[in-house]
Design a protein around this motif. Structure first.
Motif, short mmCIF file in Angstrom:
data_model
loop_
_atom_site.label_atom_id
_atom_site.label_comp_id
_atom_site.label_asym_id
_atom_site.label_seq_id
_atom_site.Cartn_x
_atom_site.Cartn_y
_atom_site.Cartn_z
N MET A 213 1.05 -4.09 -8.10
CA MET A 213 2.40 -3.39 -8.39
C MET A 213 1.88 -2.03 -8.51
O MET A 213 1.14 -1.77 -9.58
N ARG A 214 2.53 -1.01 -8.01
CA ARG A 214 1.96 0.51 -8.18
C ARG A 214 3.09 1.34 -8.31
O ARG A 214 4.43 1.07 -7.88
N LEU A 215 2.90 2.62 -9.08
CA LEU A 215 3.81 3.70 -9.15
C LEU A 215 3.16 4.51 -8.21
O LEU A 215 1.99 4.84 -7.96
N LEU B 91 8.01 10.47 -17.51
CA LEU B 91 8.38 9.33 -16.58
C LEU B 91 7.55 8.46 -16.31
O LEU B 91 7.49 7.25 -16.39
N ARG B 92 6.41 8.71 -15.74
CA ARG B 92 5.18 7.83 -15.16
C ARG B 92 4.67 6.95 -16.26
O ARG B 92 4.43 5.86 -16.63
N TRP C 237 1.03 11.63 -1.00
CA TRP C 237 1.49 10.53 -2.07
C TRP C 237 0.50 10.18 -3.00
O TRP C 237 -0.75 9.97 -2.55
N LEU C 238 0.64 10.15 -4.28
CA LEU C 238 -0.33 9.69 -5.27
C LEU C 238 0.08 8.14 -5.64
O LEU C 238 1.34 8.08 -5.56
N ALA C 239 -0.78 7.58 -6.37
CA ALA C 239 -0.31 6.21 -6.69
C ALA C 239 -1.25 6.12 -8.18
O ALA C 239 -2.27 6.39 -8.20
N ARG C 240 -0.59 5.14 -9.05
CA ARG C 240 -1.23 4.45 -10.10
C ARG C 240 -0.83 3.15 -10.29
O ARG C 240 0.09 2.51 -10.15
N ALA D 95 0.82 -1.21 -0.13
CA ALA D 95 -0.03 -0.09 -0.13
C ALA D 95 0.75 1.25 -0.19
O ALA D 95 1.97 1.21 0.62
N PRO D 96 0.31 2.22 -0.73
CA PRO D 96 1.26 3.61 -0.62
C PRO D 96 1.48 4.01 0.72
O PRO D 96 0.52 4.02 1.62
N PRO D 97 2.27 4.81 1.01
CA PRO D 97 2.56 5.62 2.30
C PRO D 97 1.63 6.74 2.60
O PRO D 97 1.20 7.29 1.64
#
Length: 301
Positions: A268-270, A285-286, A155-158, A149-151
């Motif tokens: 798996m996330r960015l 980059l993303r 923070w944002l996630a994809r 899980a993202p912190p």
């Protein structure tokens, strides 16, 4: 303040030394000689009236002023880069460094294809891959690859893709043949890869615990890279992501079977900090990583 009195190129050198904690590493990153970086640091010390970095063992550590500048300079130089690049980012002409934090699972599964494309599109850019940390403090990377899980916080996630866990063992391991129950799997001596080195409780453990079981961990590792060779020689088994198990370097010496217990898939996330969300270079980059992963896996995020 009269900025013409100061050499602003020193800020680039100072930011690299503060981030790397080493004259030699900063020199490699900037493609400069060590004497040039050392001289630049000396001039930056005069400009700021502070030692900025002091010797600590074999490396350097920042003073309080240096630590403050490390965070400020990273943001400042990123904004300057955006101003120069304008509203669009031209990777063919760009000269900058991107930092990506990931475990070696991300290095093995995601980065080979993605970095091949990115490096071809941006030949003058550098991509620094770093291990994940519990707390980045002021040294925030441009991007994180995470299977957790993202912190919390800004923070944002994809999402990149979902994967499932399988059991991995040497091709001759007897547990690959015949019936394997959840009890039998839990009793097998196992290797556990824990990137943070804390032997963390994971989804496989949670699934076993729901049945009143606990697996027998005989070895913990921080990296996936050495796992196939260890399994081939030790008789241990491991629960690993299916995409990892399918890598040629892994499947040459090991084989898989489904786990005898229902384990939810993981994603798996960015992950990136909100302050980098709108920067054209960061979006490039993303998007580049997402495109490479989509083409390689056939899974659209």
């Amino acid at each position: 303040m009269n900025l013409r009195r100061h050499d602003l190129n020193l800020l680039v050198i100072l930011e690299a030394v503060l981030r790397e904690g080493s004259i030699s590493a900063a020199a490699r990153r900037l493609n400069l000689t060590q004497p040039a970086v050392s001289q630049g640091l000396g001039r930056a010390r005069v400009m700021f009236g502070d030692p900025l970095m002091v010797r600590s063992g074999r490396g350097l550590r920042p003073t309080r002023r240096g630590a403050e500048l490390r965070a400020e300079l990273g943001v400042l130089l990123a904004h300057v880069g955006t101003l120069i690049e304008g509203p669009d980012f031209d990777p063919a002409r760009a000269q900058r460094t991107f930092t990506i934090a990931t475990s070696d699972l991300g290095e093995l599964i995601v980065l080979p294809t993605a970095l091949g494309r990115l490096a071809t599109a941006a030949p003058a850019c550098r991509f620094d891959i770093r291990p994940p940390r519990h707390d980045f403090g002021d040294d925030i990377p441009d991007l994180l690859l995470m299977g957790a899980a993202p912190p919390e916080g800004s923070w944002l996630a994809r999402d990149l893709f979902e994967d499932r866990f399988v059991m991995l063992a040497a091709k001759t391991h007897p547990a690959l043949r015949g019936t394997l129950t959840a009890e039998g799997f839990a009793a097998l001596p196992q290797a556990l890869v824990s990137p943070r080195g804390d032997g963390a409780w994971g989804p496989v453990d949670a699934a076993l615990a729901a049945s009143g079981l606990r697996r027998h961990v005989g070895l913990t590792l921080t990296r996936f890279t050495s796992l196939p060779a260890i399994l081939a020689e030790s008789g241990l088994v491991a629960a690993v992501p299916a995409l990892y198990a399918a890598l040629p370097a892994v499947s040459r010496v090991c084989a898989v079977r489904p786990l005898p217990v229902e384990v939810p898939p993981f994603t798996m996330r960015l992950v990136w900090h909100r302050t980098r969300d709108a920067e054209p270079a960061q979006k490039w980059l993303r998007d580049g990583i997402v495109s490479a992963v989509t083409d390689a896996t056939g899974i659209s995020s």
